[in-house]
Write a protein that holds these residues in place. Structure first.
Motif, PDB file in Angstrom:
ATOM      1  N   ARG A   1      44.425 -10.763 -14.892  1.00 13.30           N
ATOM      2  CA  ARG A   1      43.350 -10.429 -15.829  1.00 13.30           C
ATOM      3  C   ARG A   1      42.043 -10.053 -15.127  1.00 13.30           C
ATOM      4  NH1 ARG A   1      42.874 -15.598 -18.930  1.00 13.30           N
ATOM      5  NH2 ARG A   1      44.056 -16.404 -17.139  1.00 13.30           N
TER       6      ARG A   1
ATOM      7  N   GLU B   1      47.786 -11.216 -23.523  1.00 16.44           N
ATOM      8  CA  GLU B   1      47.213 -11.569 -24.821  1.00 16.44           C
ATOM      9  C   GLU B   1      48.031 -12.661 -25.511  1.00 16.44           C
ATOM     10  OE1 GLU B   1      44.741  -9.031 -28.092  1.00 16.44           O
ATOM     11  OE2 GLU B   1      46.657  -8.200 -27.416  1.00 16.44           O
TER      12      GLU B   1
ATOM     13  N   LEU C   1      41.200 -11.816 -25.063  1.00 16.60           N
ATOM     14  CA  LEU C   1      40.835 -11.433 -23.700  1.00 16.60           C
ATOM     15  C   LEU C   1      39.418 -10.862 -23.667  1.00 16.60           C
ATOM     16  CD1 LEU C   1      44.169  -9.551 -22.853  1.00 16.60           C
ATOM     17  CD2 LEU C   1      43.602 -11.935 -22.309  1.00 16.60           C
TER      18      LEU C   1
END
Length: 326
Positions: free
Chosen positions: A77, A104, A110
Protein backbone atom coordinates in the motif's frame (compact mmCIF):
# COMPACT_ATOMS: atom_id res chain seq x y z
CA UNK A 1 13.90 45.33 -36.80
CA UNK A 2 10.34 46.42 -37.70
CA UNK A 3 7.32 44.73 -36.14
CA UNK A 4 4.57 44.08 -38.66
CA UNK A 5 0.86 43.79 -38.01
CA UNK A 6 1.04 40.10 -38.98
CA UNK A 7 3.75 39.53 -36.34
CA UNK A 8 1.64 41.21 -33.66
CA UNK A 9 -1.43 39.16 -34.58
CA UNK A 10 0.59 35.95 -34.55
CA UNK A 11 1.99 36.75 -31.12
CA UNK A 12 -1.46 37.52 -29.76
CA UNK A 13 -2.86 34.29 -31.16
CA UNK A 14 -0.07 32.31 -29.51
CA UNK A 15 -1.01 33.88 -26.17
CA UNK A 16 -4.51 32.50 -26.56
CA UNK A 17 -3.38 28.84 -26.75
CA UNK A 18 -5.05 27.07 -23.81
CA UNK A 19 -3.05 25.21 -21.16
CA UNK A 20 -4.35 21.93 -22.58
CA UNK A 21 -2.57 22.76 -25.80
CA UNK A 22 0.74 23.06 -23.99
CA UNK A 23 0.06 19.77 -22.19
CA UNK A 24 -0.63 18.06 -25.50
CA UNK A 25 2.65 19.42 -26.84
CA UNK A 26 4.48 18.16 -23.75
CA UNK A 27 2.90 14.72 -24.13
CA UNK A 28 4.19 14.50 -27.69
CA UNK A 29 7.68 15.00 -26.29
CA UNK A 30 7.32 12.36 -23.54
CA UNK A 31 9.59 11.35 -21.99
CA UNK A 32 11.87 14.35 -21.77
CA UNK A 33 13.46 13.49 -18.41
CA UNK A 34 14.05 10.69 -15.90
CA UNK A 35 11.22 8.14 -15.39
CA UNK A 36 10.65 6.53 -11.97
CA UNK A 37 9.34 2.99 -11.59
CA UNK A 38 8.11 2.23 -8.06
CA UNK A 39 8.45 -1.30 -6.70
CA UNK A 40 6.22 -2.19 -3.72
CA UNK A 41 8.84 -4.62 -2.37
CA UNK A 42 12.45 -4.48 -1.22
CA UNK A 43 15.46 -5.26 -3.36
CA UNK A 44 16.24 -8.81 -4.42
CA UNK A 45 12.79 -10.35 -4.77
CA UNK A 46 11.01 -11.39 -7.96
CA UNK A 47 9.17 -8.07 -8.24
CA UNK A 48 12.35 -6.03 -7.92
CA UNK A 49 14.48 -8.27 -10.16
CA UNK A 50 11.92 -8.46 -12.97
CA UNK A 51 11.35 -4.70 -12.83
CA UNK A 52 15.07 -4.00 -13.15
CA UNK A 53 15.27 -6.33 -16.16
CA UNK A 54 12.42 -4.44 -17.83
CA UNK A 55 13.69 -1.01 -16.74
CA UNK A 56 16.97 -1.62 -18.56
CA UNK A 57 15.10 -2.42 -21.76
CA UNK A 58 12.70 0.52 -21.36
CA UNK A 59 15.59 2.91 -20.85
CA UNK A 60 16.94 1.91 -24.25
CA UNK A 61 13.62 2.24 -26.06
CA UNK A 62 12.48 5.46 -24.37
CA UNK A 63 15.82 7.19 -24.68
CA UNK A 64 15.71 8.52 -21.12
CA UNK A 65 17.04 7.34 -17.78
CA UNK A 66 14.66 4.89 -16.08
CA UNK A 67 15.25 4.16 -12.40
CA UNK A 68 13.71 1.69 -9.94
CA UNK A 69 12.74 2.90 -6.48
CA UNK A 70 11.85 0.37 -3.77
CA UNK A 71 9.03 1.45 -1.47
CA UNK A 72 8.19 -1.70 0.52
CA UNK A 73 5.72 -2.09 3.35
CA UNK A 74 2.06 -2.24 4.36
CA UNK A 75 1.19 -5.03 1.95
CA UNK A 76 2.25 -2.89 -1.08
CA UNK A 77 0.00 0.00 0.00
CA UNK A 78 2.89 2.42 0.55
CA UNK A 79 3.98 2.16 -3.07
CA UNK A 80 0.39 2.13 -4.35
CA UNK A 81 -0.43 5.32 -2.45
CA UNK A 82 2.77 7.07 -3.55
CA UNK A 83 1.91 6.65 -7.23
CA UNK A 84 -1.80 7.31 -6.70
CA UNK A 85 -0.89 10.74 -5.28
CA UNK A 86 1.92 11.50 -7.75
CA UNK A 87 1.66 14.13 -10.46
CA UNK A 88 -0.15 12.68 -13.51
CA UNK A 89 2.69 13.66 -15.82
CA UNK A 90 3.96 10.22 -16.85
CA UNK A 91 7.17 10.28 -14.84
CA UNK A 92 6.14 8.02 -11.93
CA UNK A 93 4.72 4.54 -12.48
CA UNK A 94 3.83 1.65 -10.20
CA UNK A 95 4.97 -1.92 -10.76
CA UNK A 96 1.89 -3.34 -9.09
CA UNK A 97 1.77 -6.76 -7.45
CA UNK A 98 -1.02 -9.23 -6.62
CA UNK A 99 -1.88 -7.70 -3.18
CA UNK A 100 -3.11 -4.63 -5.08
CA UNK A 101 -6.32 -6.57 -5.78
CA UNK A 102 -6.87 -7.61 -2.14
CA UNK A 103 -5.89 -4.50 -0.18
CA UNK A 104 -9.37 -3.03 0.13
CA UNK A 105 -10.97 -6.32 1.20
CA UNK A 106 -8.26 -6.93 3.80
CA UNK A 107 -7.73 -3.44 5.20
CA UNK A 108 -10.98 -1.59 4.52
CA UNK A 109 -10.86 2.04 3.42
CA UNK A 110 -7.57 2.96 1.80
CA UNK A 111 -5.81 6.32 1.44
CA UNK A 112 -6.32 6.04 -2.31
CA UNK A 113 -9.05 4.76 -4.61
CA UNK A 114 -7.66 1.72 -6.50
CA UNK A 115 -10.27 2.20 -9.24
CA UNK A 116 -9.81 5.94 -9.83
CA UNK A 117 -6.42 7.07 -8.57
CA UNK A 118 -4.50 4.46 -10.56
CA UNK A 119 -4.99 3.05 -14.03
CA UNK A 120 -3.60 -0.08 -15.72
CA UNK A 121 -0.90 0.26 -18.35
CA UNK A 122 0.32 -3.26 -19.13
CA UNK A 123 0.65 -6.59 -17.38
CA UNK A 124 4.18 -7.96 -17.40
CA UNK A 125 4.82 -11.29 -15.69
CA UNK A 126 3.27 -14.07 -13.65
CA UNK A 127 5.04 -15.99 -10.89
CA UNK A 128 3.59 -19.52 -10.57
CA UNK A 129 3.44 -20.77 -6.98
CA UNK A 130 4.31 -24.34 -6.10
CA UNK A 131 3.22 -26.48 -3.15
CA UNK A 132 6.42 -27.47 -1.34
CA UNK A 133 6.95 -29.80 1.62
CA UNK A 134 9.98 -31.10 3.45
CA UNK A 135 11.32 -34.42 2.14
CA UNK A 136 11.23 -35.56 5.79
CA UNK A 137 7.51 -34.85 6.20
CA UNK A 138 5.30 -37.80 7.27
CA UNK A 139 3.45 -37.57 3.93
CA UNK A 140 4.69 -37.75 0.35
CA UNK A 141 1.65 -36.82 -1.78
CA UNK A 142 -1.12 -34.24 -1.67
CA UNK A 143 -3.83 -36.79 -0.69
CA UNK A 144 -1.57 -38.04 2.11
CA UNK A 145 -1.01 -34.46 3.26
CA UNK A 146 -4.74 -33.75 3.38
CA UNK A 147 -5.37 -36.99 5.30
CA UNK A 148 -2.60 -36.07 7.73
CA UNK A 149 -4.17 -32.67 8.32
CA UNK A 150 -7.58 -34.15 8.95
CA UNK A 151 -6.11 -36.54 11.52
CA UNK A 152 -4.77 -33.67 13.64
CA UNK A 153 -6.91 -31.41 15.82
CA UNK A 154 -5.13 -28.26 14.59
CA UNK A 155 -5.00 -29.32 10.93
CA UNK A 156 -2.15 -28.11 8.69
CA UNK A 157 0.25 -25.20 9.11
CA UNK A 158 1.42 -23.29 6.04
CA UNK A 159 4.17 -20.70 5.79
CA UNK A 160 3.41 -17.60 3.71
CA UNK A 161 4.84 -14.13 3.01
CA UNK A 162 1.94 -12.61 4.96
CA UNK A 163 -1.84 -12.13 5.17
CA UNK A 164 -3.47 -11.58 1.79
CA UNK A 165 -0.46 -12.72 -0.24
CA UNK A 166 -1.15 -15.12 -3.09
CA UNK A 167 0.53 -18.04 -1.27
CA UNK A 168 -1.67 -17.35 1.76
CA UNK A 169 -4.88 -17.08 -0.25
CA UNK A 170 -4.07 -20.18 -2.33
CA UNK A 171 -3.53 -22.10 0.92
CA UNK A 172 -6.89 -20.87 2.24
CA UNK A 173 -8.55 -22.12 -0.96
CA UNK A 174 -6.89 -25.50 -0.52
CA UNK A 175 -7.94 -25.74 3.13
CA UNK A 176 -11.53 -24.85 2.22
CA UNK A 177 -11.87 -27.21 -0.73
CA UNK A 178 -10.10 -30.08 1.04
CA UNK A 179 -12.23 -29.67 4.15
CA UNK A 180 -9.21 -29.44 6.44
CA UNK A 181 -8.31 -26.95 9.14
CA UNK A 182 -5.41 -24.69 8.29
CA UNK A 183 -3.24 -22.07 9.94
CA UNK A 184 -1.29 -19.41 8.03
CA UNK A 185 2.12 -18.65 9.56
CA UNK A 186 3.60 -15.43 8.09
CA UNK A 187 7.33 -14.98 7.61
CA UNK A 188 9.48 -12.16 6.26
CA UNK A 189 11.02 -13.80 3.23
CA UNK A 190 11.49 -17.31 1.90
CA UNK A 191 14.67 -18.02 3.87
CA UNK A 192 12.89 -17.93 7.24
CA UNK A 193 9.96 -19.97 5.92
CA UNK A 194 12.29 -22.61 4.50
CA UNK A 195 14.14 -22.88 7.82
CA UNK A 196 10.87 -23.63 9.60
CA UNK A 197 9.82 -26.09 6.89
CA UNK A 198 13.11 -27.98 7.13
CA UNK A 199 12.77 -28.07 10.92
CA UNK A 200 9.28 -29.56 10.65
CA UNK A 201 7.61 -26.65 12.43
CA UNK A 202 5.32 -25.96 9.46
CA UNK A 203 3.81 -28.57 7.16
CA UNK A 204 4.13 -26.83 3.81
CA UNK A 205 4.31 -23.63 1.84
CA UNK A 206 3.31 -22.24 -1.54
CA UNK A 207 6.25 -20.45 -3.10
CA UNK A 208 8.13 -19.56 -6.27
CA UNK A 209 10.13 -22.48 -7.62
CA UNK A 210 13.19 -20.30 -8.30
CA UNK A 211 13.98 -19.89 -4.60
CA UNK A 212 12.98 -23.45 -3.65
CA UNK A 213 14.74 -25.24 -6.52
CA UNK A 214 18.16 -25.60 -4.83
CA UNK A 215 16.44 -27.38 -1.93
CA UNK A 216 14.46 -29.56 -4.33
CA UNK A 217 17.58 -30.51 -6.29
CA UNK A 218 19.46 -31.36 -3.08
CA UNK A 219 16.64 -33.64 -1.96
CA UNK A 220 15.57 -31.53 1.02
CA UNK A 221 12.23 -30.41 -0.44
CA UNK A 222 9.53 -32.21 -2.38
CA UNK A 223 7.22 -30.50 -4.91
CA UNK A 224 3.60 -31.68 -4.66
CA UNK A 225 2.04 -29.44 -7.31
CA UNK A 226 1.55 -26.02 -8.82
CA UNK A 227 -1.45 -23.72 -8.29
CA UNK A 228 -1.82 -22.88 -11.99
CA UNK A 229 -4.55 -23.57 -14.54
CA UNK A 230 -1.96 -25.53 -16.55
CA UNK A 231 1.44 -27.02 -15.82
CA UNK A 232 4.21 -24.46 -15.74
CA UNK A 233 6.98 -24.59 -18.32
CA UNK A 234 9.29 -23.46 -15.54
CA UNK A 235 8.88 -26.80 -13.72
CA UNK A 236 6.64 -29.06 -15.82
CA UNK A 237 7.23 -32.08 -13.57
CA UNK A 238 4.80 -30.62 -11.05
CA UNK A 239 1.14 -31.54 -11.66
CA UNK A 240 -1.43 -28.82 -11.16
CA UNK A 241 -3.59 -28.89 -8.06
CA UNK A 242 -6.49 -28.98 -10.53
CA UNK A 243 -5.22 -32.32 -11.82
CA UNK A 244 -5.23 -33.60 -8.24
CA UNK A 245 -8.87 -32.84 -7.54
CA UNK A 246 -8.81 -29.17 -6.56
CA UNK A 247 -10.04 -27.23 -9.63
CA UNK A 248 -10.59 -23.97 -7.73
CA UNK A 249 -7.08 -23.71 -6.32
CA UNK A 250 -5.62 -21.48 -9.01
CA UNK A 251 -3.41 -18.59 -7.94
CA UNK A 252 -0.16 -16.91 -8.89
CA UNK A 253 1.87 -13.88 -8.11
CA UNK A 254 1.69 -11.22 -10.83
CA UNK A 255 3.28 -7.89 -11.66
CA UNK A 256 2.30 -5.13 -14.04
CA UNK A 257 2.62 -1.43 -14.73
CA UNK A 258 0.12 1.16 -13.53
CA UNK A 259 -0.02 4.94 -13.89
CA UNK A 260 -1.56 7.73 -11.85
CA UNK A 261 -5.26 7.82 -12.74
CA UNK A 262 -5.19 11.15 -14.61
CA UNK A 263 -2.10 10.37 -16.70
CA UNK A 264 -2.78 11.33 -20.35
CA UNK A 265 -3.86 8.45 -22.57
CA UNK A 266 -1.09 9.12 -25.08
CA UNK A 267 1.54 8.45 -22.42
CA UNK A 268 -0.24 5.32 -21.17
CA UNK A 269 -0.44 4.03 -24.74
CA UNK A 270 3.25 4.70 -25.37
CA UNK A 271 4.43 2.91 -22.22
CA UNK A 272 2.01 0.05 -22.89
CA UNK A 273 3.56 -0.44 -26.33
CA UNK A 274 7.12 -0.22 -25.02
CA UNK A 275 6.48 -2.74 -22.22
CA UNK A 276 4.90 -5.21 -24.62
CA UNK A 277 7.79 -4.75 -27.03
CA UNK A 278 10.29 -5.40 -24.24
CA UNK A 279 8.47 -8.60 -23.27
CA UNK A 280 8.95 -10.00 -26.78
CA UNK A 281 12.72 -9.62 -26.54
CA UNK A 282 14.23 -13.16 -26.33
CA UNK A 283 16.96 -12.03 -23.95
CA UNK A 284 14.43 -10.42 -21.61
CA UNK A 285 12.18 -13.49 -21.71
CA UNK A 286 15.10 -15.76 -20.86
CA UNK A 287 16.22 -13.57 -17.96
CA UNK A 288 12.68 -13.62 -16.55
CA UNK A 289 12.36 -17.38 -17.09
CA UNK A 290 15.53 -17.99 -15.08
CA UNK A 291 13.87 -16.08 -12.22
CA UNK A 292 10.85 -18.41 -12.34
CA UNK A 293 8.65 -15.88 -14.12
CA UNK A 294 6.38 -16.27 -17.13
CA UNK A 295 5.75 -13.39 -19.55
CA UNK A 296 2.14 -12.13 -19.73
CA UNK A 297 1.99 -9.24 -22.17
CA UNK A 298 -1.25 -7.50 -23.11
CA UNK A 299 -3.13 -4.25 -23.51
CA UNK A 300 -4.16 -1.92 -20.70
CA UNK A 301 -7.83 -2.93 -20.99
CA UNK A 302 -6.92 -6.60 -20.62
CA UNK A 303 -4.84 -5.87 -17.54
CA UNK A 304 -7.70 -3.85 -16.08
CA UNK A 305 -10.13 -6.72 -16.57
CA UNK A 306 -7.65 -9.13 -15.01
CA UNK A 307 -7.35 -6.91 -11.91
CA UNK A 308 -11.15 -6.65 -11.65
CA UNK A 309 -11.50 -10.44 -11.86
CA UNK A 310 -8.78 -10.97 -9.26
CA UNK A 311 -10.39 -8.41 -6.95
CA UNK A 312 -13.79 -10.12 -7.10
CA UNK A 313 -12.37 -13.62 -6.66
CA UNK A 314 -10.12 -12.93 -3.70
CA UNK A 315 -12.41 -10.43 -1.98
CA UNK A 316 -15.10 -13.12 -1.83
CA UNK A 317 -12.67 -15.59 -0.26
CA UNK A 318 -11.39 -12.99 2.20
CA UNK A 319 -14.95 -12.26 3.37
CA UNK A 320 -15.85 -15.95 3.53
CA UNK A 321 -12.76 -16.84 5.56
CA UNK A 322 -13.04 -13.78 7.78
CA UNK A 323 -9.50 -12.66 6.97
CA UNK A 324 -8.17 -9.30 8.14
CA UNK A 325 -4.97 -7.49 7.26
CA UNK A 326 -2.43 -6.56 9.89
Amino acid sequence: MSVTRRTLLGTAAAGLVPASGYRAFAQDKWPSRLVRLISPYGAGGANDISLRILAEQLERSLGQQVIVENKPGAGTRIANELVAHAAPDGYTFLYAAAPYATAEALFGKLNYDPRKDLQPVAMAVVAPIFLIISAEAPFKTLPEMIAYGKSRPDGLTFASPGPGSQPHLAAELLFRDAGVKGLNVPFRGDAMAYTELLAGRVDGTLTAISTALPYVQSGKFRVLGVASAERSLIYPEAPTLREQGFPNVVAAGWYGFMAQGATPQSIVDRLQDEVNRALTNPEVKQKLFVQGLEVRSGRAAEFGKFIDDETRKWSALIREAGLKGE
